[in-house]
Design an enzyme around this catalytic site. Sequence first.
Site, PDB file in Angstrom:
ATOM      1  N   HIS A   1       0.819  -1.217   0.000  1.00 25.16           N
ATOM      2  CA  HIS A   1       0.000   0.000   0.000  1.00 25.16           C
ATOM      3  C   HIS A   1       0.850   1.264   0.000  1.00 25.16           C
ATOM      4  CE1 HIS A   1       0.404  -0.154   4.523  1.00 25.16           C
ATOM      5  NE2 HIS A   1       0.418   1.148   4.369  1.00 25.16           N
TER       6      HIS A   1
ATOM      7  N   LEU B   1      -3.839 -25.746   2.371  1.00 24.68           N
ATOM      8  CA  LEU B   1      -4.286 -27.072   2.794  1.00 24.68           C
ATOM      9  C   LEU B   1      -5.580 -27.466   2.102  1.00 24.68           C
ATOM     10  CD1 LEU B   1      -3.703 -26.917   6.654  1.00 24.68           C
ATOM     11  CD2 LEU B   1      -2.548 -28.443   5.051  1.00 24.68           C
ATOM     12  N   GLY B   2      -6.485 -26.499   1.966  1.00 24.79           N
ATOM     13  CA  GLY B   2      -7.779 -26.787   1.355  1.00 24.79           C
ATOM     14  C   GLY B   2      -8.843 -27.128   2.374  1.00 24.79           C
TER      15      GLY B   2
ATOM     16  N   GLY C   1       3.279   6.608   8.125  1.00 23.28           N
ATOM     17  CA  GLY C   1       4.655   6.840   7.686  1.00 23.28           C
ATOM     18  C   GLY C   1       5.578   5.728   8.128  1.00 23.28           C
ATOM     19  N   ASN C   2       5.197   5.005   9.188  1.00 18.31           N
ATOM     20  CA  ASN C   2       5.963   3.831   9.631  1.00 18.31           C
ATOM     21  C   ASN C   2       5.737   2.619   8.728  1.00 18.31           C
ATOM     22  OD1 ASN C   2       5.870   4.964  12.851  1.00 18.31           O
ATOM     23  ND2 ASN C   2       7.688   3.835  12.199  1.00 18.31           N
ATOM     24  N   SER C   3       4.654   2.634   7.949  1.00 17.86           N
ATOM     25  CA  SER C   3       4.313   1.473   7.119  1.00 17.86           C
ATOM     26  C   SER C   3       5.490   1.092   6.226  1.00 17.86           C
ATOM     27  CB  SER C   3       3.102   1.784   6.243  1.00 17.86           C
ATOM     28  OG  SER C   3       1.941   1.900   7.011  1.00 17.86           O
TER      29      SER C   3
ATOM     30  N   ASP D   1       0.364  -7.689   1.619  1.00 24.00           N
ATOM     31  CA  ASP D   1       0.752  -6.281   1.684  1.00 24.00           C
ATOM     32  C   ASP D   1       2.269  -6.118   1.693  1.00 24.00           C
ATOM     33  OD1 ASP D   1       0.284  -3.580   1.632  1.00 24.00           O
ATOM     34  OD2 ASP D   1      -0.029  -3.376   3.790  1.00 24.00           O
TER      35      ASP D   1
END
Length: 464
Positions: free
Chosen positions: A122, A280-281, A223-225, A152
């Site tokens: 993002h 795994l399903g 801003g830390n993202s 992400d």
Amino acid sequence: MKRLTHLLMVSILGGAITLGAYKLFFENSKFAVVTEDQGAPYFTTSNLDTSVRGAGMEEVDFTVAAEKTVNAVVHVKNVTVNEVPNNFWEYFYGSQGSQRPQVGTGSGVIISPDGYIVTNNHVIAKADALSVTLNNNKSYKAEIIGTDPNSDIALIKIEADRNLPYLAFGDSDNTRIGEWVLAVGNPFNLTSTVTAGIISAKARDLGRTDQSFLQTDAAVNPGNSGGALVNTNGDLIGINTAITSQTGSYVGYSFAVPSNIAKKVVEDIMEYGNVQKGILGISSPRLNTPYAVENGIDEIEGVYIDGIEEDSGAEEAELKSGDVIKMVDDIRVRRFADLTGYVATKRPGDKVLLAIDRNGDELEVEVELKERQSLVVPQMGLKVKNLNEEDKKKYKTKYGVKITGVPETYRGYDLEGKVIMAIGDEEVRDIQDARTLFGAISRYGKTVITMINEKGERERLIFQ
């Protein structure tokens, strides 16, 4: 005279106690100092000493980890150019308006000396121009190598004129609740900001069934993202990603993508160009639903299997509804996020050993992970699956995705069981095409969805 003698004795005794305390607690203090390993392996798990675990606050030295980390964390600037209508008529009829740049900022972590940087998807999404500023204030243009919106995580690269400082990936599976960590990034454009806290929880899903996060109380703000979450050795154990807040600012806890997941995503992008995700399903009900409460599933420690996907590894391994997964390999499973967090570090074709409780009997079952065959597409929320050979014969088509689930909003359109062939002018060959094309649908226009029914007849649905 007696009073003076008494005061003198008290003063001497107080001085002796003070001197003894100084000798005991200050001259003999033990600090855990970790020397930076310049030969740390590229894209590998660091195996530096972890003896600092269990140390009290006064015994932990954060300075080495901070100095090591700030030079490997960068400031990422994303410039997007948006068309803005100049008047009502341009907005209504869609005529070209003015182009206005919009600037977004975040953080990133250098993970190799030749300039590969991991950040959040993002942070760099929809970038028309991307730049990176190092801790020494040098700036470089950056290119996007690959992204994974689901986790992400994004990988970008800069071309520098020298080897760059970088961080080695730590093993996030080995982190422990209560362990000291540092969050390093650029909140509110304040570069090279370091905050300290502890791991306050693991395997948080944040309402998602396919993701697992580390939770920390180190202060993280906008801003830390994309910045680094490191342990006291300076090993990268997470990529700071999200906060849960009604104000948009830090309210006491934040979340990071575990390093084992981020590392696997980066390696997949480097080797395959996309993320290889094995599943795994199985399906499992959320523990806070009325169904789970009524059936006592919310009281189970482990993952209750509620359903088995067709053509999945779980089906081949003969897992059954009602089975409870207690462990995967050597990882104890208490909730679904424990399971998904571990499986997210694996690829299709990898095998995992499950410890199963089946009606009180303990079993060990080996399951081969396979590629995902179904998903819920964005915008409309339809559940679709890849066509198997039987579907292709039945619908007389070589490609498309079959609608297997419809949200309440679209129940009256008779969509279930039909095969989506195209969105607009783009063919939908599999579920990955469906995810991408549905995700690109604009809220402001009309989209034609082409389908075929069981009789082979083509139908069109206009979505707006």
